[in-house]
Design a protein around this motif. Structure first.
Motif, PDB file in Angstrom:
ATOM      1  N   GLN A 180       0.699  -1.459   0.050  1.00 35.74           N
ATOM      2  CA  GLN A 180      -0.011  -0.225   0.017  1.00 35.74           C
ATOM      3  C   GLN A 180       0.787   1.322   0.058  1.00 35.74           C
ATOM      4  OE1 GLN A 180      -2.965   0.569  -0.511  1.00 35.74           O
ATOM      5  NE2 GLN A 180      -3.460   2.495   0.245  1.00 35.74           N
ATOM      6  N   MET A 181       1.978   1.214   0.626  1.00 34.04           N
ATOM      7  CA  MET A 181       2.967   2.270   0.631  1.00 34.04           C
ATOM      8  C   MET A 181       3.584   2.612  -0.657  1.00 34.04           C
ATOM      9  SD  MET A 181       4.787   1.768   4.627  1.00 34.04           S
ATOM     10  CE  MET A 181       5.906   3.364   4.464  1.00 34.04           C
ATOM     11  N   THR A 182       3.920   1.675  -1.397  1.00 31.30           N
ATOM     12  CA  THR A 182       4.195   1.670  -2.709  1.00 31.30           C
ATOM     13  C   THR A 182       3.178   2.346  -3.603  1.00 31.30           C
ATOM     14  OG1 THR A 182       5.740  -0.503  -2.462  1.00 31.30           O
ATOM     15  CG2 THR A 182       5.240   0.265  -4.620  1.00 31.30           C
ATOM     16  N   ARG A 183       2.047   1.938  -3.365  1.00 27.72           N
ATOM     17  CA  ARG A 183       1.000   2.474  -4.303  1.00 27.72           C
ATOM     18  C   ARG A 183       0.662   3.929  -4.038  1.00 27.72           C
ATOM     19  NH1 ARG A 183      -1.427  -2.580  -3.555  1.00 27.72           N
ATOM     20  NH2 ARG A 183      -2.683  -1.779  -1.435  1.00 27.72           N
ATOM     21  N   LEU A 184       0.787   4.427  -2.711  1.00 25.70           N
ATOM     22  CA  LEU A 184       0.782   5.893  -2.329  1.00 25.70           C
ATOM     23  C   LEU A 184       1.955   6.440  -2.728  1.00 25.70           C
ATOM     24  CD1 LEU A 184      -0.409   5.430   1.296  1.00 25.70           C
ATOM     25  CD2 LEU A 184      -1.833   6.409  -0.502  1.00 25.70           C
ATOM     26  N   ARG A 185       3.120   6.208  -2.684  1.00 22.65           N
ATOM     27  CA  ARG A 185       4.103   6.733  -3.249  1.00 22.65           C
ATOM     28  C   ARG A 185       4.181   7.153  -4.925  1.00 22.65           C
ATOM     29  NH1 ARG A 185       7.320   3.046   0.388  1.00 22.65           N
ATOM     30  NH2 ARG A 185       8.012   4.456   2.132  1.00 22.65           N
ATOM     31  N   ARG A 186       3.572   6.031  -5.405  1.00 24.27           N
ATOM     32  CA  ARG A 186       3.404   6.414  -6.953  1.00 24.27           C
ATOM     33  C   ARG A 186       2.346   7.293  -7.230  1.00 24.27           C
ATOM     34  NH1 ARG A 186       2.658   0.205  -7.924  1.00 24.27           N
ATOM     35  NH2 ARG A 186       5.059  -0.686  -8.138  1.00 24.27           N
ATOM     36  N   GLN A 187       1.215   7.392  -6.430  1.00 26.03           N
ATOM     37  CA  GLN A 187       0.239   8.408  -6.259  1.00 26.03           C
ATOM     38  C   GLN A 187       0.700   9.618  -6.368  1.00 26.03           C
ATOM     39  OE1 GLN A 187      -3.734   7.369  -4.729  1.00 26.03           O
ATOM     40  NE2 GLN A 187      -2.865   5.306  -4.566  1.00 26.03           N
ATOM     41  N   LEU A 188       1.647   9.815  -5.013  1.00 30.68           N
ATOM     42  CA  LEU A 188       2.330  11.242  -4.669  1.00 30.68           C
ATOM     43  C   LEU A 188       3.211  11.587  -5.837  1.00 30.68           C
ATOM     44  CD1 LEU A 188       3.024  10.873  -0.816  1.00 30.68           C
ATOM     45  CD2 LEU A 188       2.026  12.843  -2.158  1.00 30.68           C
ATOM     46  N   GLU A 189       4.162  10.521  -6.480  1.00 30.89           N
ATOM     47  CA  GLU A 189       4.690  11.198  -7.441  1.00 30.89           C
ATOM     48  C   GLU A 189       4.073  11.841  -8.574  1.00 30.89           C
ATOM     49  OE1 GLU A 189       6.799   7.725  -8.953  1.00 30.89           O
ATOM     50  OE2 GLU A 189       8.166   7.662  -7.149  1.00 30.89           O
ATOM     51  N   ARG A 190       3.025  11.400  -8.867  1.00 33.71           N
ATOM     52  CA  ARG A 190       2.169  11.950  -9.917  1.00 33.71           C
ATOM     53  C   ARG A 190       1.716  13.554  -9.268  1.00 33.71           C
ATOM     54  NH1 ARG A 190       0.274   6.551 -10.772  1.00 33.71           N
ATOM     55  NH2 ARG A 190      -1.789   6.843  -9.455  1.00 33.71           N
ATOM     56  N   VAL A 191       1.233  13.288  -8.329  1.00 37.13           N
ATOM     57  CA  VAL A 191       0.483  14.689  -7.622  1.00 37.13           C
ATOM     58  C   VAL A 191       1.887  15.731  -7.522  1.00 37.13           C
ATOM     59  CG1 VAL A 191      -0.516  15.787  -5.667  1.00 37.13           C
ATOM     60  CG2 VAL A 191      -1.314  13.656  -6.465  1.00 37.13           C
ATOM     61  N   VAL A 192       2.765  15.389  -7.248  1.00 37.17           N
ATOM     62  CA  VAL A 192       3.912  16.281  -7.036  1.00 37.17           C
ATOM     63  C   VAL A 192       4.487  16.732  -8.420  1.00 37.17           C
ATOM     64  CG1 VAL A 192       6.515  16.201  -6.456  1.00 37.17           C
ATOM     65  CG2 VAL A 192       4.794  15.102  -4.771  1.00 37.17           C
ATOM     66  N   LYS A 193       4.341  16.014  -9.391  1.00 37.53           N
ATOM     67  CA  LYS A 193       4.713  16.106 -10.653  1.00 37.53           C
ATOM     68  C   LYS A 193       3.802  17.450 -11.244  1.00 37.53           C
ATOM     69  CE  LYS A 193       6.743  12.100 -12.705  1.00 37.53           C
ATOM     70  NZ  LYS A 193       6.742  10.969 -13.590  1.00 37.53           N
ATOM     71  N   THR A 194       2.363  17.276 -11.006  1.00 35.25           N
ATOM     72  CA  THR A 194       1.649  18.247 -11.068  1.00 35.25           C
ATOM     73  C   THR A 194       1.798  19.486 -10.318  1.00 35.25           C
ATOM     74  OG1 THR A 194      -0.172  16.450 -11.448  1.00 35.25           O
ATOM     75  CG2 THR A 194      -0.768  18.636 -11.178  1.00 35.25           C
ATOM     76  N   ARG A 195       2.017  19.215  -9.288  1.00 40.98           N
ATOM     77  CA  ARG A 195       2.388  20.556  -8.312  1.00 40.98           C
ATOM     78  C   ARG A 195       3.656  21.519  -8.960  1.00 40.98           C
ATOM     79  NH1 ARG A 195       4.476  22.204  -3.409  1.00 40.98           N
ATOM     80  NH2 ARG A 195       5.323  20.047  -3.186  1.00 40.98           N
ATOM     81  N   THR A 196       4.637  20.381  -9.385  1.00 38.99           N
ATOM     82  CA  THR A 196       5.969  20.910  -9.751  1.00 38.99           C
ATOM     83  C   THR A 196       5.673  21.613 -11.347  1.00 38.99           C
ATOM     84  OG1 THR A 196       7.186  19.189  -9.306  1.00 38.99           O
ATOM     85  CG2 THR A 196       8.296  20.351 -10.966  1.00 38.99           C
ATOM     86  N   LEU A 197       4.677  21.294 -11.953  1.00 33.80           N
ATOM     87  CA  LEU A 197       4.272  21.989 -13.080  1.00 33.80           C
ATOM     88  C   LEU A 197       3.626  23.191 -12.630  1.00 33.80           C
ATOM     89  CD1 LEU A 197       2.465  19.027 -15.356  1.00 33.80           C
ATOM     90  CD2 LEU A 197       4.904  20.224 -15.695  1.00 33.80           C
ATOM     91  N   HIS A 198       2.758  23.398 -11.782  1.00 35.61           N
ATOM     92  CA  HIS A 198       2.314  24.645 -11.394  1.00 35.61           C
ATOM     93  C   HIS A 198       3.356  25.420 -10.759  1.00 35.61           C
ATOM     94  CE1 HIS A 198      -1.764  22.566 -10.074  1.00 35.61           C
ATOM     95  NE2 HIS A 198      -1.588  22.476 -11.450  1.00 35.61           N
ATOM     96  N   ARG A 199       4.405  25.092 -10.123  1.00 32.98           N
ATOM     97  CA  ARG A 199       5.365  25.887  -9.624  1.00 32.98           C
ATOM     98  C   ARG A 199       6.459  26.499 -10.850  1.00 32.98           C
ATOM     99  NH1 ARG A 199       6.969  22.143  -5.552  1.00 32.98           N
ATOM    100  NH2 ARG A 199       8.618  21.268  -6.958  1.00 32.98           N
ATOM    101  N   ALA A 200       6.401  25.664 -11.757  1.00 35.01           N
ATOM    102  CA  ALA A 200       6.915  26.017 -13.043  1.00 35.01           C
ATOM    103  C   ALA A 200       6.153  27.304 -13.805  1.00 35.01           C
ATOM    104  CB  ALA A 200       7.315  25.069 -14.081  1.00 35.01           C
ATOM    105  N   ALA A 201       4.768  27.014 -13.748  1.00 36.73           N
ATOM    106  CA  ALA A 201       3.990  28.081 -14.371  1.00 36.73           C
ATOM    107  C   ALA A 201       4.236  29.413 -13.412  1.00 36.73           C
ATOM    108  CB  ALA A 201       2.471  27.677 -14.117  1.00 36.73           C
ATOM    109  N   ARG A 202       4.161  29.346 -11.985  1.00 38.48           N
ATOM    110  CA  ARG A 202       4.263  30.408 -11.356  1.00 38.48           C
ATOM    111  C   ARG A 202       5.599  31.213 -11.540  1.00 38.48           C
ATOM    112  NH1 ARG A 202       2.260  27.454  -6.989  1.00 38.48           N
ATOM    113  NH2 ARG A 202       4.456  27.246  -5.996  1.00 38.48           N
ATOM    114  N   ALA A 203       6.533  30.376 -11.707  1.00 36.86           N
ATOM    115  CA  ALA A 203       7.864  30.933 -11.973  1.00 36.86           C
ATOM    116  C   ALA A 203       8.073  31.925 -13.276  1.00 36.86           C
ATOM    117  CB  ALA A 203       9.029  29.758 -12.361  1.00 36.86           C
TER     118      ALA A 203
END
Length: 442
Positions: A180-203
């Motif tokens: 379950q932790m492995t599944r959560l980490r994969r989901q988090l990676e996707r969410v963090v990628k999305t947030r990284t894109l948002h940060r790039a847009a803010r930059a």
């Protein structure tokens, strides 16, 4: 973790204990203040009623039950008399100690880590926040499987008629948690990628980021609401804010108008001493906004008896996050409204003489004009670059970049021609880079 639900007909009766070793104390805090913080933590958890609390002084922790026989019986009597359902231990409790204490006292028990995880689980709102809490909770639960499964024998392997004994129940549960932790980490990676894109847009929007940090319940969210007009949850409660909140605001100009510098203000999760290691790791991504800040506002509850110790805890966490020492920082001495008029006046005089300090009351608004001016002055010192004139031509159809230029406040003159619009701009290199990056998306 204990299952606490707010749907129960009546709240769970909780008792808070702060264990204090009689010798070898390395804590900066007085035990009574530590207990008060633990009670405040408990009060932040829904569905419980605090019916008592105490500092329990120990010569040394008992490996099996934390408390010695005499103290164990003494506390047990108090819990029985108060009809306690839940005991909250302000400290680390091993799985074996937890199992034995629950059995001896006939109650559910949470240690400090479990309590903070319960609060975070109740407060997280964003997708990332929920996933971070779930991951931290699983990491915590994985170490405590012994509570539930030490009495079980090995399961039979295979289909039951070939081979020896299979894996133990604890091994099976640990494997399930790991999956379950492995599944959560994969989901988090996707969410963090999305947030990284948002940060790039803010930059691409060349506005400086100002991050509010501070000990939990220092008044960050109240200050954030004052400065932005937002309605972030702001209560006299630990961990009222868990998920990062960002707003773009424009600082007033020297004449009090609205043509001043535009900034992005970020409200962050409150820090606390002895934050569970599971949560430090889990919320590192949430605190990345601090790493990218151009200016940090360290909000302190200056009325708290241990404000200096809290400030040290915040400084240690900022250091552990890798915050650059060169990042500008203003100490915001908040809650001066809770002080006597004499003390308040003395603090205001101190902030006038001390660079990088502002005494304010986010609740009443006292001192906020000076704080805003200090923010603008710090950003001018750190960020302001020489401005250069330039001519930019855009087609009539490019309303997006035209709006960007006007929003950034760099347009000196705008002229309409046959093929498009011509702008005479005065901007910094940072603003020029942000504008050019915006065009790369097209």
């Amino acid at each position: 973790m204990a299952e606490l639900t707010s749907t129960e007909a009546k709240p769970a009766r909780a008792y808070v204990i702060h264990p204090e070793l009689a010798s070898g104390r390395t804590q900066r805090r007085e035990p009574e203040h530590a207990l008060a913080e633990a009670v405040a933590l408990a009060e932040a958890l829904p569905g419980i009623e605090i019916v008592g609390n105490e500092v329990a002084r120990l010569r040394k922790p008992d490996p099996g039950r934390l408390f010695g026989k005499g103290k164990l019986a003494e506390i047990g009597e108090r819990l029985k008399d108060a009809e306690v359902d839940l005991v909250l231990i302000d400290g680390a409790v091993t799985p074996v100690q937890q199992r034995n204490l629950e059995k001896d006292w006939g109650v559910k028990l949470l240690d400090r880590t479990g309590l903070i995880l319960e609060i975070f689980a109740d407060r997280a709102r964003t997708r990332e926040g929920v996933l971070q809490v779930e991951l931290a909770a699983l990491s915590y639960q994985r170490t405590r499987l012994v509570r539930a499964w030490t009495h079980l024998e090995r399961q039979r392997g295979g289909l039951g008629f070939v081979g020896g004994p299979g894996e133990t129940q604890i091994e099976a549960d640990r494997r399930a948690i790991d999956e379950q932790m492995t599944r959560l980490r994969r989901q988090l990676e996707r969410v963090v990628k999305t947030r990284t894109l948002h940060r790039a847009a803010r930059a691409k929007v060349p506005y400086p980021i100002v991050a509010l940090v501070g000990y939990t319940n220092a008044g960050k969210s109240t200050l954030f609401n004052r400065l932005t007009g937002a309605e972030v949850l702001a209560k006299d409660m630990l961990f009222a804010t868990l998920d990062p909140t960002m707003r773009a605001i424009r600082l007033p100009d020297a004449k009090g108008g609205n043509s001043g510098r535009k900034i992005i203000l970020s409200d962050t999760v409150g820090f606390i001493s002895d934050l569970p290691t599971e949560l430090v790791a889990a919320f590192r991504a949430t605190l990345e906004e601090v790493l990218e800040a151009d200016l940090i506002l360290h909000v302190r509850d200056i009325s708290h008896p241990e404000t200096e110790e809290q400030a040290e805890d915040v400084a240690e966490i900022l250091d552990s996050l890798g915050v650059d020492e060169d990042v500008a920082l203003i100490e915001v001495w908040n809650k001066i409204d809770a002080l006597s008029p004499e003390t308040r006046a003395a603090l205001r005089r101190t902030d006038e003489r001390t660079q990088g300090v502002q005494a304010v009351s986010a609740l009443t608004g006292e001192g906020l004009d000076d704080l805003v001016a200090a923010i603008d002055a710090h950003l001018a010192e750190v960020l302001d670059e020489p401005r250069e004139t330039a001519i930019v031509t855009l087609p009539f159809s490019d309303g997006r970049r035209r709006a960007w230029l006007h929003d950034a406040g760099v347009v000196q003159r705008e002229e309409a021609g046959d093929s498009g619009l011509t702008f005479h701009v005065l901007w910094t290199k940072r603003q020029q880079t942000g504008f050019e990056a915006l065009g790369q998306d097209d």
